[in-house]
Design an enzyme around this catalytic site. Structure first.
Site, PDB file in Angstrom:
ATOM      1  N   LYS A  13      60.969  50.114  90.283  1.00  0.00           N
ATOM      2  CA  LYS A  13      61.415  48.570  90.579  1.00  0.00           C
ATOM      3  C   LYS A  13      62.253  48.378  89.437  1.00  0.00           C
ATOM      4  CE  LYS A  13      57.859  46.489  91.046  1.00  0.00           C
ATOM      5  NZ  LYS A  13      56.309  46.695  90.524  1.00  0.00           N
ATOM      6  N   ARG A  88      51.837  39.040  94.032  1.00  0.00           N
ATOM      7  CA  ARG A  88      51.030  40.231  94.104  1.00  0.00           C
ATOM      8  C   ARG A  88      49.899  40.108  95.065  1.00  0.00           C
ATOM      9  NH1 ARG A  88      53.184  43.012  89.501  1.00  0.00           N
ATOM     10  NH2 ARG A  88      51.905  44.499  88.469  1.00  0.00           N
ATOM     11  N   ARG A 127      55.816  57.951  81.839  1.00  0.00           N
ATOM     12  CA  ARG A 127      56.300  56.815  81.166  1.00  0.00           C
ATOM     13  C   ARG A 127      55.269  56.478  79.966  1.00  0.00           C
ATOM     14  NH1 ARG A 127      56.711  51.491  84.735  1.00  0.00           N
ATOM     15  NH2 ARG A 127      54.486  50.960  84.172  1.00  0.00           N
ATOM     16  N   ARG A 133      52.935  52.362  76.890  1.00  0.00           N
ATOM     17  CA  ARG A 133      52.216  50.949  77.536  1.00  0.00           C
ATOM     18  C   ARG A 133      50.745  51.272  77.528  1.00  0.00           C
ATOM     19  NH1 ARG A 133      54.939  48.326  82.409  1.00  0.00           N
ATOM     20  NH2 ARG A 133      52.847  47.953  82.921  1.00  0.00           N
ATOM     21  N   ARG A 144      45.274  50.337  88.989  1.00  0.00           N
ATOM     22  CA  ARG A 144      46.512  49.481  89.222  1.00  0.00           C
ATOM     23  C   ARG A 144      47.136  49.756  90.590  1.00  0.00           C
ATOM     24  NH1 ARG A 144      49.951  51.010  84.568  1.00  0.00           N
ATOM     25  NH2 ARG A 144      51.611  49.574  85.432  1.00  0.00           N
TER      26      ARG A 144
HETATM   27  P1  AMP Z   1      53.878  45.220  85.599  1.00  0.00           P
HETATM   28  O1  AMP Z   1      54.404  45.392  84.464  1.00  0.00           O
HETATM   29  O2  AMP Z   1      54.399  44.398  86.906  1.00  0.00           O
HETATM   30  O3  AMP Z   1      53.269  46.682  86.193  1.00  0.00           O
HETATM   31  O4  AMP Z   1      52.415  44.104  85.423  1.00  0.00           O
HETATM   32  C1  AMP Z   1      51.614  44.586  84.429  1.00  0.00           C
HETATM   33  C2  AMP Z   1      50.159  43.795  84.447  1.00  0.00           C
HETATM   34  O5  AMP Z   1      50.557  42.543  84.277  1.00  0.00           O
HETATM   35  C3  AMP Z   1      49.491  44.081  85.937  1.00  0.00           C
HETATM   36  O6  AMP Z   1      48.877  45.056  85.930  1.00  0.00           O
HETATM   37  C4  AMP Z   1      48.594  42.861  85.935  1.00  0.00           C
HETATM   38  O7  AMP Z   1      47.408  42.981  84.967  1.00  0.00           O
HETATM   39  C5  AMP Z   1      49.670  41.798  85.141  1.00  0.00           C
HETATM   40  N1  AMP Z   1      50.362  41.193  86.450  1.00  0.00           N
HETATM   41  C6  AMP Z   1      51.700  41.217  86.344  1.00  0.00           C
HETATM   42  N2  AMP Z   1      52.153  40.569  87.340  1.00  0.00           N
HETATM   43  C7  AMP Z   1      51.150  39.839  87.960  1.00  0.00           C
HETATM   44  C8  AMP Z   1      51.152  39.017  89.130  1.00  0.00           C
HETATM   45  N3  AMP Z   1      51.922  38.703  89.795  1.00  0.00           N
HETATM   46  N4  AMP Z   1      49.596  38.599  89.516  1.00  0.00           N
HETATM   47  C9  AMP Z   1      48.735  38.812  88.819  1.00  0.00           C
HETATM   48  N5  AMP Z   1      48.901  39.955  87.338  1.00  0.00           N
HETATM   49  C10 AMP Z   1      50.119  40.203  87.233  1.00  0.00           C
END
Ligand code: AMP
Length: 189
Positions: A13, A88, A127, A133, A144
């Site tokens: 993405k 989400r 990654r 990360r 996740r």
């Molecule tokens: P991402 O970078 O989008 O993979 O997000 C990393 C982490 O941030 C996720 O595993 C969640 O813990 C938190 N997170 C990101 N976006 C959301 C969302 N829309 N709702 C809840 N938690 C989020």
């Protein structure tokens, strides 16, 4: 144009969002990035947010919606936005629709990027070596992906019912994925 980008972690993405925001000239709203920025501050809120991110669990819906709403009020979002990693959950999708409706606005399209599970795990482990990360370790990756399947995947049906869903095969070259995405965008402009 306002669009939502749905895809499991590791689907690519981030790469496609960069190209898409350039093409459409709209801001990229990544809730993952916003929450990681909150996590960096030394506050009670940041430690609370960190506890969710580091475990690979979702932060509470209303907290995330509040952060997104703040962004949407800024001048740069008047012509649209690309939502990456948000909504989400079905509750977040409903909160976003309600927020936009209150402003006399709406979402134009939801884009789903599909990639097979094994490929996702390989990409995320790779990654982890490059970016370091904290949430890119094997257990958190599994959590996740589980969260994605149980809480986020149902969103595709929600948007399909609204006639807004487009599905793109993410198991192709990045260039081909982007070509497919551009064709979807044209259908909803
Ligand atoms: P991402 O970078 O989008 O993979 O997000 C990393 C982490 O941030 C996720 O595993 C969640 O813990 C938190 N997170 C990101 N976006 C959301 C969302 N829309 N709702 C809840 N938690 C989020």
């Amino acid at each position: 144009m306002r669009l939502v980008f749905i895809g499991p972690p590791g689907a690519g993405k981030g790469t496609q969002c960069k190209r898409l925001v350039e093409l459409l000239n709209i801001p990229h709203l990544s809730t993952g990035e916003m929450l990681r920025a909150v996590k960096k501050q030394e506050t009670a809120l940041s430690r609370w947010v960190a506890s969710y991110i580091d475990a690979g669990r979702l932060a509470p819906d209303h907290v995330v919606m509040r952060i997104v709403a703040q962004k949407l009020q800024s001048e740069e979002c008047v012509n649209g936005a690309l939502f990456d990693g948000f909504p989400r959950t079905l509750i977040q999708a409903q909160l976003l629709d309600d927020y936009l409706a209150d402003q006399g606005l709406k979402l134009d399209m939801a884009l789903e990027l599909k990639v097979e599970e094994e490929e996702l795990i390989q990409r995320l482990l790779k990654r982890a070596q490059i970016d370091g990360r904290v949430d890119d370790n094997y257990d958190t990756i599994r959590e996740r992906l589980h969260v994605f399947h149980t809480q986020t995947a149902p969103l595709t049906e929600y948007y399909a019912k609204q006639g807004k869903l487009e599905v793109v095969n993410g198991m192709q070259s990045a260039d081909q994925v982007f070509e497919d995405i551009k064709a979807c965008v044209e259908r909803h402009r």
